[in-house]
Design an enzyme around this catalytic site. Structure first.
Site, PDB file in Angstrom:
ATOM      1  N   ASP A  52       7.106   3.935   3.310  1.00 47.49           N
ATOM      2  CA  ASP A  52       7.364   5.098   4.152  1.00 47.49           C
ATOM      3  C   ASP A  52       8.889   5.131   4.376  1.00 47.49           C
ATOM      4  OD1 ASP A  52       7.608   6.624   6.644  1.00 47.49           O
ATOM      5  OD2 ASP A  52       5.485   6.370   6.947  1.00 47.49           O
ATOM      6  N   PHE A  61       0.788  11.559   7.870  1.00 54.29           N
ATOM      7  CA  PHE A  61       0.129  10.288   8.176  1.00 54.29           C
ATOM      8  C   PHE A  61      -1.250  10.256   7.514  1.00 54.29           C
ATOM      9  CE2 PHE A  61      -2.233   7.198  10.687  1.00 54.29           C
ATOM     10  CZ  PHE A  61      -1.350   6.131  10.603  1.00 54.29           C
ATOM     11  N   ASP A  70      -4.652   2.119   7.808  1.00 53.81           N
ATOM     12  CA  ASP A  70      -5.336   2.297   9.089  1.00 53.81           C
ATOM     13  C   ASP A  70      -4.575   3.206  10.042  1.00 53.81           C
ATOM     14  OD1 ASP A  70      -3.195   0.314   9.511  1.00 53.81           O
ATOM     15  OD2 ASP A  70      -4.045   0.169  11.527  1.00 53.81           O
ATOM     16  N   ASP A 102       0.828  -1.213   0.000  1.00 52.45           N
ATOM     17  CA  ASP A 102       0.000   0.000   0.000  1.00 52.45           C
ATOM     18  C   ASP A 102       0.855   1.253   0.000  1.00 52.45           C
ATOM     19  OD1 ASP A 102       0.960  -0.544   2.549  1.00 52.45           O
ATOM     20  OD2 ASP A 102      -0.958  -0.320   3.565  1.00 52.45           O
TER      21      ASP A 102
HETATM   22  P1  IMP Z   1       7.822   1.550   6.480  1.00 51.73           P
HETATM   23  O1  IMP Z   1       8.473   0.332   7.023  1.00 51.73           O
HETATM   24  O2  IMP Z   1       8.171   2.777   7.269  1.00 51.73           O
HETATM   25  O3  IMP Z   1       8.106   1.773   4.998  1.00 51.73           O
HETATM   26  O4  IMP Z   1       6.270   1.409   6.676  1.00 51.73           O
HETATM   27  C1  IMP Z   1       5.552   0.552   5.915  1.00 51.73           C
HETATM   28  C2  IMP Z   1       4.216   0.187   6.491  1.00 51.73           C
HETATM   29  O5  IMP Z   1       3.766   1.119   7.479  1.00 51.73           O
HETATM   30  C3  IMP Z   1       3.195   0.241   5.390  1.00 51.73           C
HETATM   31  O6  IMP Z   1       3.060  -1.009   4.805  1.00 51.73           O
HETATM   32  C4  IMP Z   1       1.937   0.665   6.108  1.00 51.73           C
HETATM   33  O7  IMP Z   1       1.239  -0.461   6.539  1.00 51.73           O
HETATM   34  C5  IMP Z   1       2.415   1.466   7.276  1.00 51.73           C
HETATM   35  N1  IMP Z   1       2.326   2.922   7.017  1.00 51.73           N
HETATM   36  C6  IMP Z   1       3.293   3.750   6.583  1.00 51.73           C
HETATM   37  N2  IMP Z   1       2.868   5.008   6.459  1.00 51.73           N
HETATM   38  C7  IMP Z   1       1.563   4.981   6.821  1.00 51.73           C
HETATM   39  C8  IMP Z   1       0.538   6.002   6.893  1.00 51.73           C
HETATM   40  O8  IMP Z   1       0.722   7.193   6.576  1.00 51.73           O
HETATM   41  N3  IMP Z   1      -0.686   5.571   7.311  1.00 51.73           N
HETATM   42  C9  IMP Z   1      -0.948   4.285   7.653  1.00 51.73           C
HETATM   43  N4  IMP Z   1      -0.028   3.311   7.595  1.00 51.73           N
HETATM   44  C10 IMP Z   1       1.222   3.662   7.184  1.00 51.73           C
HETATM   45 MG    MG Z   2       1.427  -2.217   4.433  1.00 51.69          MG
END
Ligand code: IMP
Ligand code: MG
Length: 182
Positions: free
Chosen positions: A110, A159, A166, A107
């Site tokens: 980040d 966010f 979620d 999805d």
């Molecule tokens: P990362 O490891 O920081 O890249 O985060 C990845 C996971 O964090 C994604 O697969 C999402 O499930 C969740 N995530 C990251 N940013 C958001 C946001 O803005 N809203 C909700 N879930 C997020």
């Molecule tokens: Mg995810």
């Protein structure tokens, strides 16, 4: 209706409309066009990272025009609105990946920590190639340097919720995406 009147509250936070359902669908059209052009004949396995990517995966998968498989894995590192460095195990994978083209459907990317771990684990399973498709990408938060093959949209470092994403379990049901009102 201005965006103020369409604000939603989830737990203790207020969110405002950010990306419309139409814009999301148009973005997925574009991604599907590219994937249909690139991966035809490769019989790829689409690997959906649950929970967040389930809506994106459903909409993208309906647009794929060649034989392919889909499967679902789970790996989460998220608690509340901040990424934690604790990454859980990859669960639910019961496919043989040896020699296959795998397309991870996510999805949002980040920091990239979750995906780096996911790809590391998948590469050990001897897939022929691992491609990565994410609906959303936060370039300002990204800490890694892996290549993302298909990016729907770059978004600022806010966010967001909705369309599968979620905030502490809630907000996944909206067909559009909302961003937090600071
Ligand atoms: P990362 O490891 O920081 O890249 O985060 C990845 C996971 O964090 C994604 O697969 C999402 O499930 C969740 N995530 C990251 N940013 C958001 C946001 O803005 N809203 C909700 N879930 C997020
Ligand atoms: Mg995810």
């Amino acid at each position: 209706m201005d965006s103020n009147t369409r604000q939603i509250t989830i737990h203790d936070k207020v969110f405002e409309p950010f990306i419309s359902s139409q814009k999301i669908q148009n973005t997925i059209d574009e991604m599907a066009l590219q994937i249909n052009a690139d991966l035809r004949g490769k019989n790829p396995l689409f690997l959906v990272v649950l929970n967040g990517a389930f809506m994106f995966a459903a909409d993208l998968f309906k647009r794929i025009e060649f034989p392919c498989d889909i499967s679902f894995v789970k790996l989460s590192s998220y608690v509340g609105t901040k990424t934690t460095s604790m990454v859980r195990e990859l669960i639910g994978l019961d496919e043989v990946l040896t020699g296959r083209t795998v397309v991870i459907l996510e999805d949002i990317i980040d920091t990239g920590i979750t995906m780096a771990v996911t790809m590391f684990k998948l590469k050990k399973l001897e897939a022929k190639e691992v491609k990565l498709a994410t609906l959303l990408f936060k370039p300002q938060a990204f800490e890694k340097d892996f290549k993302i093959d298909y990016v729907g949209m770059d978004i600022p470092n806010d966010f967001i919720v909705g369309y599968g994403l979620d905030y502490d379990g809630h907000g996944r049901n909206y067909p559009e995406i909302y961003k937090i009102v600071e």
